[in-house]
Enzyme design. Structure first.
Site, PDB file in Angstrom:
ATOM      1  N   ASP A 123       1.065  -1.068  -0.062  1.00  0.00           N
ATOM      2  CA  ASP A 123       0.109   0.058  -0.081  1.00  0.00           C
ATOM      3  C   ASP A 123       0.861   1.127   0.059  1.00  0.00           C
ATOM      4  O   ASP A 123       1.446   1.831   1.082  1.00  0.00           O
ATOM      5  CB  ASP A 123      -1.001  -0.083   1.254  1.00  0.00           C
ATOM      6  CG  ASP A 123      -1.924   1.075   1.148  1.00  0.00           C
ATOM      7  OD1 ASP A 123      -3.032   0.799   0.422  1.00  0.00           O
ATOM      8  OD2 ASP A 123      -1.786   2.123   1.586  1.00  0.00           O
ATOM      9  N   GLU A 125       2.354   5.114  -0.300  1.00  0.00           N
ATOM     10  CA  GLU A 125       2.012   6.364   0.126  1.00  0.00           C
ATOM     11  C   GLU A 125       2.724   7.094  -1.192  1.00  0.00           C
ATOM     12  O   GLU A 125       3.990   6.980  -1.525  1.00  0.00           O
ATOM     13  CB  GLU A 125       2.463   6.866   1.392  1.00  0.00           C
ATOM     14  CG  GLU A 125       1.890   6.112   2.377  1.00  0.00           C
ATOM     15  CD  GLU A 125       0.368   6.209   2.550  1.00  0.00           C
ATOM     16  OE1 GLU A 125      -0.196   7.361   2.271  1.00  0.00           O
ATOM     17  OE2 GLU A 125      -0.506   5.121   2.748  1.00  0.00           O
ATOM     18  N   ASP A 223      -2.795   1.401  -6.596  1.00  0.00           N
ATOM     19  CA  ASP A 223      -1.181   1.315  -6.423  1.00  0.00           C
ATOM     20  C   ASP A 223      -0.468   0.911  -7.128  1.00  0.00           C
ATOM     21  O   ASP A 223       0.809   1.331  -7.770  1.00  0.00           O
ATOM     22  CB  ASP A 223      -1.066   0.293  -5.056  1.00  0.00           C
ATOM     23  CG  ASP A 223      -1.600   1.021  -3.631  1.00  0.00           C
ATOM     24  OD1 ASP A 223      -0.984   1.595  -3.103  1.00  0.00           O
ATOM     25  OD2 ASP A 223      -2.887   0.675  -3.610  1.00  0.00           O
ATOM     26  N   HIS A 282      -2.908   6.138   6.980  1.00  0.00           N
ATOM     27  CA  HIS A 282      -2.125   6.703   6.016  1.00  0.00           C
ATOM     28  C   HIS A 282      -0.825   6.582   6.022  1.00  0.00           C
ATOM     29  O   HIS A 282       0.177   7.202   5.353  1.00  0.00           O
ATOM     30  CB  HIS A 282      -2.462   8.396   5.579  1.00  0.00           C
ATOM     31  CG  HIS A 282      -4.033   8.732   5.440  1.00  0.00           C
ATOM     32  ND1 HIS A 282      -4.582   7.829   4.289  1.00  0.00           N
ATOM     33  CD2 HIS A 282      -4.757   9.322   6.277  1.00  0.00           C
ATOM     34  CE1 HIS A 282      -5.979   8.266   4.819  1.00  0.00           C
ATOM     35  NE2 HIS A 282      -6.027   9.166   5.605  1.00  0.00           N
ATOM     36  N   ASP A 287      -0.970   0.762   7.250  1.00  0.00           N
ATOM     37  CA  ASP A 287      -2.351   0.618   6.171  1.00  0.00           C
ATOM     38  C   ASP A 287      -2.130  -0.899   5.514  1.00  0.00           C
ATOM     39  O   ASP A 287      -3.059  -1.754   5.737  1.00  0.00           O
ATOM     40  CB  ASP A 287      -2.392   1.586   4.992  1.00  0.00           C
ATOM     41  CG  ASP A 287      -3.080   2.793   5.394  1.00  0.00           C
ATOM     42  OD1 ASP A 287      -3.354   3.013   6.453  1.00  0.00           O
ATOM     43  OD2 ASP A 287      -2.928   4.036   4.391  1.00  0.00           O
TER      44      ASP A 287
END
Length: 338
Positions: A123, A125, A223, A282, A287
């Site tokens: 996941d 960022e 993603d 986040h 996450d």
């Protein structure tokens, strides 16, 4: 950053996303099969003539005839979760008996029922603005991975690395507040190609794709189809082969539990499964851990998580449930773009 991902505009000059719009509007059309013991010759080379499958089929028939109260009583006797609608409880009970039978069969040299040995949750960022313009280039600033052992249903390892952005090296105040990643952190991080090399080495050290079958898993299509695709273009490297197919857990969740796509945000999935978010929202690693917890619960409830999305020629495509089940290839360091 699941809620923020929802707000990212689908139109992007660097990426063909024709199926994203369809996925937002189409109802879930594929569901995990009710009779999870039925032969699926296109998906497996298993010999379903083995007696263990007849025993499982008989048990499934009995479970199908049970009332909701009977299911709840039986689950309680077995010390299994008694929450959920009737269909979920049926799947949970079927999966329990199926695993018991197959474990016994495996001990006697018979068949097992595991598609992947490991599932790797990712996941990302990425850089962002509060109101992202349509031509904004999202750069990955955190690359986390959480590894699930599908045999023990445990999280067994994690990886985390921060990434130095190239096009927009200065993080917006909104991005810092959302992700908790500071300017100092990314300034001291490695560029994406170096981080990706570390990722490949981490996967190789765990013998994924060689000794063990594995699949990547994400919370949505963004993603891989957007963030990783754009990042590879920015970094002038080829898209890694091991990330070209993945399990979109949102699709799997809505198909298995028969809920609309609007109920597949990370926080909602956790709530519906009776769990609470653990960690900082986040944060990519936190996450990923929470997504992994959902994946483990789904496996416990009897869902056979399988690859359902892929990238081809820069375009996001769905993988039909009738497609052969394949693990991700051995990880290799991608070459440079010509």
């Amino acid at each position: 950053m699941d809620e923020h991902k929802e707000n990212i505009q689908r139109t992007d000059v660097n990426l063909k996303m024709s199926e994203e719009k369809d996925e937002k509007t189409k109802p879930c059309s594929r569901i995990c099969p009710d009779d999870e013991t039925a032969p699926e010759t296109s998906q497996s080379n298993r010999d379903f003539s083995h007696p263990v499958y007849k025993e499982i089929a008989l048990a499934n028939g009995h479970i199908n005839r049970m009332s909701k109260d009977e299911l709840r009583v039986k689950l309680a006797e077995l010390k299994l979760d008694t929450r959920g609608v009737k269909d979920v409880m049926k799947k949970r009970l079927k999966n329990h008996y199926k695993k018991q039978k197959l474990l016994q069969s495996a001990a006697e040299g018979g068949p097992t029922d595991t598609y992947y040995d490991y599932i790797c949750v990712v996941d990302f960022e990425a850089t962002c603005e509060e109101d992202n313009p349509s031509d904004f280039l999202h750069e990955i600033i955190e690359f986390p991975m959480v590894l699930i052992n599908t045999h023990t249903l445990q999280i067994v390892d994690t990886f985390q690395a921060y990434v130095k952005p190239e096009v927009n090296p200065q993080l917006s105040d909104f991005c810092v507040k959302l992700t908790g990643i500071t300017q100092e952190t990314v300034d001291g991080a490695d560029p994406f190609p170096d981080v990706l090399h570390r990722v490949v080495e981490w996967l190789q050290e765990r013998e994924l794709g060689t000794k063990y079958k594995y699949a990547m898993l994400t919370d949505g299509a963004w993603d891989m189809s957007k963030f990783l695709n754009i990042q590879c273009r920015i970094s002038r490297i080829r898209y890694p082969q091991f990330a070209k197919k993945w399990i979109n857990i949102r699709k799997s969740y809505c198909n298995f539990y028969k809920v609309p796509r609007t109920q597949t945000k990370l926080s909602t999935m956790l709530e519906k499964l009776g769990m609470k978010y653990e960690g900082r929202p986040h944060c990519g690693l936190d996450d990923s851990r929470n997504i992994a917890r959902i994946a483990v619960r789904m496996l416990q409830d009897g869902c056979q998580l399988r690859v359902n999305e892929r990238m081809h020629a820069g375009q996001l495509l769905s993988v039909p449930s009738s497609a052969p089940v394949e693990g991700a290839p051995p990880p290799r360091k991608p070459g440079n773009r010509e």
